[in-house]
Structure formats: structure tokens, C-alpha cells
Design an enzyme around this catalytic site. Structure first.
Site, PDB file in Angstrom:
ATOM      1  N   GLY A 178       0.840  -1.193   0.000  1.00 52.23           N
ATOM      2  CA  GLY A 178       0.000   0.000   0.000  1.00 52.23           C
ATOM      3  C   GLY A 178       0.869   1.234   0.000  1.00 52.23           C
ATOM      4  N   CYS A 181       5.359  -6.032   1.715  1.00 50.54           N
ATOM      5  CA  CYS A 181       5.702  -4.617   1.603  1.00 50.54           C
ATOM      6  C   CYS A 181       5.031  -3.811   2.725  1.00 50.54           C
ATOM      7  CB  CYS A 181       5.314  -4.150   0.208  1.00 50.54           C
ATOM      8  SG  CYS A 181       5.924  -2.539  -0.194  1.00 50.54           S
ATOM      9  N   TYR A 182       4.077  -2.941   2.428  1.00 46.51           N
ATOM     10  CA  TYR A 182       3.419  -2.201   3.514  1.00 46.51           C
ATOM     11  C   TYR A 182       2.810  -3.165   4.536  1.00 46.51           C
ATOM     12  CZ  TYR A 182       0.478   0.876   6.240  1.00 46.51           C
ATOM     13  OH  TYR A 182      -0.087   1.533   7.288  1.00 46.51           O
ATOM     14  N   HIS A 200       7.838  -8.114  -3.741  1.00 44.58           N
ATOM     15  CA  HIS A 200       6.496  -8.489  -4.206  1.00 44.58           C
ATOM     16  C   HIS A 200       6.499  -9.892  -4.819  1.00 44.58           C
ATOM     17  CE1 HIS A 200       4.336  -4.711  -3.578  1.00 44.58           C
ATOM     18  NE2 HIS A 200       5.522  -4.160  -3.728  1.00 44.58           N
ATOM     19  N   GLU A 233       3.989 -11.503  -5.733  1.00 45.96           N
ATOM     20  CA  GLU A 233       2.853 -11.677  -6.636  1.00 45.96           C
ATOM     21  C   GLU A 233       3.141 -11.271  -8.074  1.00 45.96           C
ATOM     22  OE1 GLU A 233       3.247  -9.395  -4.369  1.00 45.96           O
ATOM     23  OE2 GLU A 233       2.229  -7.516  -4.781  1.00 45.96           O
ATOM     24  N   ASP A 237     -18.118 -14.035 -20.945  1.00 38.53           N
ATOM     25  CA  ASP A 237     -18.766 -14.112 -19.639  1.00 38.53           C
ATOM     26  C   ASP A 237     -20.209 -14.601 -19.736  1.00 38.53           C
ATOM     27  OD1 ASP A 237     -16.356 -13.147 -18.824  1.00 38.53           O
ATOM     28  OD2 ASP A 237     -17.029 -11.078 -18.566  1.00 38.53           O
ATOM     29  N   LYS A 293     -11.067 -13.594 -14.714  1.00 36.00           N
ATOM     30  CA  LYS A 293     -11.266 -13.921 -16.129  1.00 36.00           C
ATOM     31  C   LYS A 293     -10.595 -15.242 -16.526  1.00 36.00           C
ATOM     32  CE  LYS A 293     -13.007 -11.970 -19.910  1.00 36.00           C
ATOM     33  NZ  LYS A 293     -14.278 -11.230 -19.925  1.00 36.00           N
TER      34      LYS A 293
END
Ligand code: XMP
Length: 531
Positions: free
Chosen positions: A53, A80-81, A165, A167, A223, A365
């Protein structure tokens, strides 16, 4: 089913964290950091991930780690944050730098631990506030040249923090780190697979709908198609699908939709041929917003008639997906959500008071696509690029006539065929803006593919020569963009040879077109569609 709760402290990559957890086959949900505790705990998570963040822990009003997270005794991973907030909450010291920078670094593991593989190697570091003193019970687990504490942990309490990070793709071992946290440390069972997603959605839909009837509008988009196929799997004959051919789809699409649903999936599909009706309504109209209004309105009227003809089922299928509903504390999310709704309007009749069935509400998705494939939908549908509701009407600049649409469709088919042959009809990788942007130093990456690529017919005539004849005909523009989120986009750097082939084919094969141009404008300032 086991799950992980991710608390969002305003990170650009919070959704990526959720996706990585799900790639480790564990269900995850995102919550704003200050969501009501009972909402988060209702998920019965096996562990928590605290996102990054923009704040600094000593800022007035800075987000804090909620007490219920610490009281739960469950494993925690702060990123991180999230790591700094965890450190601060547990009595460690954070030194404020108030400026965050990102970059590659090599991680040196200091202590054998269950989170970080010994060969973690390169990580995408966030250099900002740093940990000065770990909280009691915590030890440094890894360092980089510039950060003496790049990861820390209280191994007994299963609480961890990483300054980098995991991710993002620029941390190659990141997916494994997240897998280790959720599967090894939180002991969540990795059973979130397309099969289990289908099984659960089917159960949920059956419970919601009972013995009642359900209506669905299929447009051919990913979708609505997957949602319809799932609901059909759940309630079979109770479902009626309606497909309105408005004459504004791309070449071959109406047939693909009808054949897929009727013949392959055995869905009761009402295919309404409304081509003439739409053409009449659009005759003489050139204003883009007027086209949108007419098409939206016409669709609603036709759909209402269909609904009445099948006795007004109380339920309506809607293909809402997780990124459309996820609440986030990142400031640009609220705006993103607003722009989306704008595009979603002109969809289905609001005043008809259907109860919505939204089987994709918790899916990303890529999960929607995996489910679609598993349900037997063909690649043309599962991998279809986004297509605007008003269809080719907003790509046929000027008046929309059957003749001009035929020209556009023929040119568009050539664009699709050539890009498909070149393997460029999809985006490769999933780059995101901000911290996951490709490193500037990266060399010779493969062409990124396109997120949307199509032909636009311009009402501009120019002089040409064909054989020995002078021609005076219309122009086709090619639009091909790369983007992650469709809010901003860049024009695709298509190979010149490919553009040459497309141009030659269009001019030779599409009567009435004697010039092809390539759109080299990004969004902003332009938009993806021309209207
Ligand atoms: P723009 O042109 O605004 O497009 O850069 C962003 C994305 O939205 C799609 N789009 C629409 N979708 N109804 C829709 O359902 C619309 O009126 C509409 N206009 C644009 C566009 O194809 C792109 O994916």
C-alpha cells in the site's frame, strides 16, 4: 473448501495476489483492510495475506493490521506495507523513507525457513520504509544488497513479512513462495480447480433457483456464454437462453453462438433474427451516441418480448465477474468501477425485476475461461476478445447499412485471420501497470499479442488505381491494441510484414475499399473504439 483472506491496504497488485493464491489452487478473497471483521471471518480463512500500500505506518490515519487478524492465531504474510504494518502492530520499529522505489534485487537467504526457497534468487523489491527492529519473536530471514531485512518471520507463530512483491512475475520464485505460504504454512488444501469451481457453482445455482425457470441473454461474449453454460449444467431444461442477432456481429459469430449452445450444449436457445429491425432503426443515423441509444433500446424491447413469450421466468443469468465486484481500498478502483458500469449500461431491462443469478461473481477472467473450456465451449468463444455491445455499428463510421457492414465484416475477417495465423489474437503474460510493469532493461521479449484487434470502416473516400482504372473508394483503418485493463491502451507494434499482408488482402478481396491505414494512437488521448 479452504480459503485465504487478503486484506488490501491500497495496493495496485492486490488482485494479482488473489490470483496467485488461486493459481496455487486455494480459494482467496480480497477485502478492504478495514472491512467489518465478521465479513472477513465468515470466509473462515486458513490464513491472512496483508497487501502492500502507499502509506507509511507512522502517517496519521495510516491503515493498521486489524486486531482480529492477530487474535485469530492464524498464519499471516505481510507484503511490503503489509510487512511494515505487521511489524508496527507487534512492537517492532519501522524507519520511514516516505518514498517507494521498485527494482530487481537478489535475495540472500539468511535462515532456512518454510516460506522462501533456498534458490529464490531475483525478486522485485520495493525500496521504501524499512524494518529497523523486528518485533519480539521475529528474526530476519533474508537480505538484499540494499535491504538488511528483506524478509522476516516468527517461525513459531507462522507470521512472515517480505519487503519484495512475490505476486509479480518479476519475482520468478513468487508463485512458489505464495504456494508455500498457503499450502505448506496455512495448510489449506489445494482443491480450487475448474472441476471444483463448476461443482460448487452448480450447487449454488441449484440452491438459489430451485425448481423455477431461468432466462439468459447470450451475446457470444465469454462471460455471458460461460455463465449460461454453467447455469445450464445446474438446471438444464429450466433454462431458456435468448440470442438476438442484431446484424452487428463479426463474420460467422451468430452461427457459432447458435451451434454451440443448441447443438453442442443442448441448451434451449431462442435465436431471434432481428437484423432487419436493427437496420431500419439505424437507417440514416451517424451519431455514435445515438447509435448506442437505439441499439440498447431495441435490444431491451426485443428481450422483453422474448421474456413474455416464455412466461416471464423469475431469474435472470448475468455474467458479472470478480474484478467487477471486488471492493478495494486502492483509490483508482472506485473510478475503474464507474467507467465499467458506463459500458455495461444498455444491457438488460432494469424495470423487469428479475432476481439475478451470477455464477461467475467470484471468478477471475482466467478462471472463467478455464471453466468455459471444461464445460465444452469452443475456443472461438472462450478466447474471444471483448466486443462492444453496439457491435460493428460503432466500427462502421457514418451510416450503418447492410452493404457497408458487409464490407467491414469482410475486412475484419481478414484482420482476424492474419492475426490468428501470427498467433497475436491474445495477450501473452499478464502485465499490470505500476509495480508489475516490464523492466525497462528487458530485451527481445516476444511480441505481446493484442488485447483487441479489428477493422474500422471510414466514410472517407480517396483516389486509387487498380489495374488501369482510377478508383474512388472507402478506407479501412486497422486498430490493434495492447492493454491490461482497457482503461489505457497502447497501439500494438505489429510486424510490418503482417500489416502488409493484411493491407494487400483487404484491398484485393474487399470490393469498395482501396486504402488501408493503421491506427497508431494510444489511449488516452484516443479511445480503443473509434466511436
Ligand atoms: P474505449 O473505446 O472506451 O473502449 O476505449 C474500452 C473497452 O470498452 C469497449 N466498449 C464498449 N463495450 N458497450 C460495451 O459493452 C459500449 O458501448 C462500448 N464502447 C466501448 C471497447 O470495445 C473496449 O474493450
Amino acid at each position: 473448501m479452504d480459503s485465504i483472506a487478503i486484506l488490501d491496504f491500497g495496493s495496485q497488485t492486490a488482485q494479482l495476489i488473489a490470483r496467485r493464491v488461486r493459481e496455487a489452487r486455494v480459494y482467496s478473497e480480497l477485502f478492504p483492510w478495514d472491512a467489518p471483521p465478521e465479513r472477513v471471518l465468515a470466509l473462515r480463512p486458513k490464513g491472512f495475506i496483508l497487501s502492500g500500500g502507499p502509506a507509511s505506518v507512522y502517517d496519521p490515519g495510516a491503515p493498521q493490521v486489524p486486531a482480529y487478524v492477530l487474535e485469530s492465531g492464524l498464519p499471516v504474510l505481510g507484503i511490503c506495507y503489509g510487512m511494515q504494518a505487521l511489524t508496527h502492530a507487534l512492537g517492532g520499529k519501522v524507519a520511514a523513507a516516505h518514498k517507494r522505489e521498485y527494482g530487481h534485487a537478489r535475495l540472500q537467504i539468511l535462515v532456512d525457513n518454510p516460506l522462501l526457497p533456498p534458490d529464490t534468487g531475483q525478486v522485485w523489491m520495493s525500496h521504501g520504509d524499512r524494518i529497523e527492529t523486528p518485533p519480539p519473536g521475529f528474526i530476519p530471514l533474508a537480505r538484499t544488497d540494499n535491504a538488511p531485512i528483506a524478509a522476516l518471520g516468527d517461525l513459531a507463530a507462522a507470521r512472515f513479512g517480505v519487503q519484495f512483491h512475490p505476486e509479480v512475475r518479476h519475482t520468478p520464485a513468487g508463485a512458489e513462495i505464495i504456494r508455500r505460504f498457503v499450502v505448506d504454512i496455512c495448510a489449506a488444501s489445494p482443491d480450487w480447480t475448474p472441476e471444483s469451481i463448476i461443482e460448487q457453482s452448480v450447487a449454488r445455482v441449484r440452491e438459489q433457483v430451485g425448481e423455477q425457470r431461468v432466462l439468459s441473454a447470450v451475446s457470444g461474449g465469454v462471460d455471458s456464454s460461460v455463465a449460461t453454460a454453467l447455469v445450464h449444467r445446474a438446471v438444464g431444461e429450466q433454462l431458456t437462453a435468448v440470442f438476438v442477432d442484431n446484424g452487428l456481429m463479426r463474420a460467422g459469430e451468430p452461427l457459432t453462438v447458435v451451434e454451440t449452445f443448441r447443438q453442442h450444449l443442448g441448451v434451449q436457445l431462442r435465436a431471434v433474427n432481428a437484423v432487419e429491425e436493427f437496420m431500419e432503426a439505424l437507417a440514416g443515423v451517424t451519431d455514435p451516441e445515438e447509435k448506442r441509444r437505439i441499439i440498447g433500446e431495441k435490444f431491451i424491447r426485443i428481450f422483453e418480448t422474448q421474456a413474455r413469450e416464455v412466461g416471464m421466468p423469475p431469474f435472470l443469468v448475468q455474467g458479472t465477474i470478480y474484478p467487477d465486484v471486488v471492493e478495494s481500498s486502492a483509490p483508482d478502483r472506485a473510478q475503474a468501477a464507474r467507467i465499467k458500469t458506463h459500458h455495461n449500461v444498455g444491457g438488460l431491462p432494469e424495470e423487469m425485476h428479475f432476481e439475478l443469478v451470477e455464477p461467475l461473481r467470484y471468478l477471475f477472467k482466467d478462471e472463467v475461461r478455464a471453466v468455459g473450456e471444461r464445460l465444452g465451449l469452443p475456443p472461438q468463444i472462450v478466447w474471444r476478445q471483448p466486443f462492444p455491445g453496439p457491435g460493428l455499428a460503432v466500427r462502421c463510421l457514418g451510416e450503418v447499412t447492410p452493404e457497408r457492414l458487409a464490407k467491414l465484416r469482410a475486412a475484419d475477417r481478414i484482420v482476424t485471420e492474419e492475426l490468428s495465423a501470427a498467433g497475436l489474437l491474445r495477450m501473452t503474460g499478464d502485465r499490470r501497470p505500476g509495480t508489475d510493469a516490464p523492466p525497462p532493461s528487458s530485451v527481445s521479449r516476444p511480441p505481446p499479442g493484442t488485447a483487441q484487434s479489428f477493422a474500422v470502416l471510414l466514410p472517407v473516400r480517396s483516389v486509387g488505381v487498380m489495374g488501369d482504372e482510377r478508383t474512388y473508394q472507402e478506407t479501412v483503418a486497422i486498430r490493434a491494441v495492447t492493454t491490461d485493463d482497457f482503461m489505457t491502451a497502447d497501439w500494438a507494434r505489429l510486424p510490418h510484414d503482417l500489416l502488409a499482408r493484411i493491407s494487400t488482402r483487404i484491398v484485393n478481396e474487399v470490393p469498395g475499399v482501396n486504402r488501408v491505414v493503421y491506427d497508431i494512437t494510444s489511449k488516452p488521448p484516443a479511445t480503443i473504439e473509434w466511436e
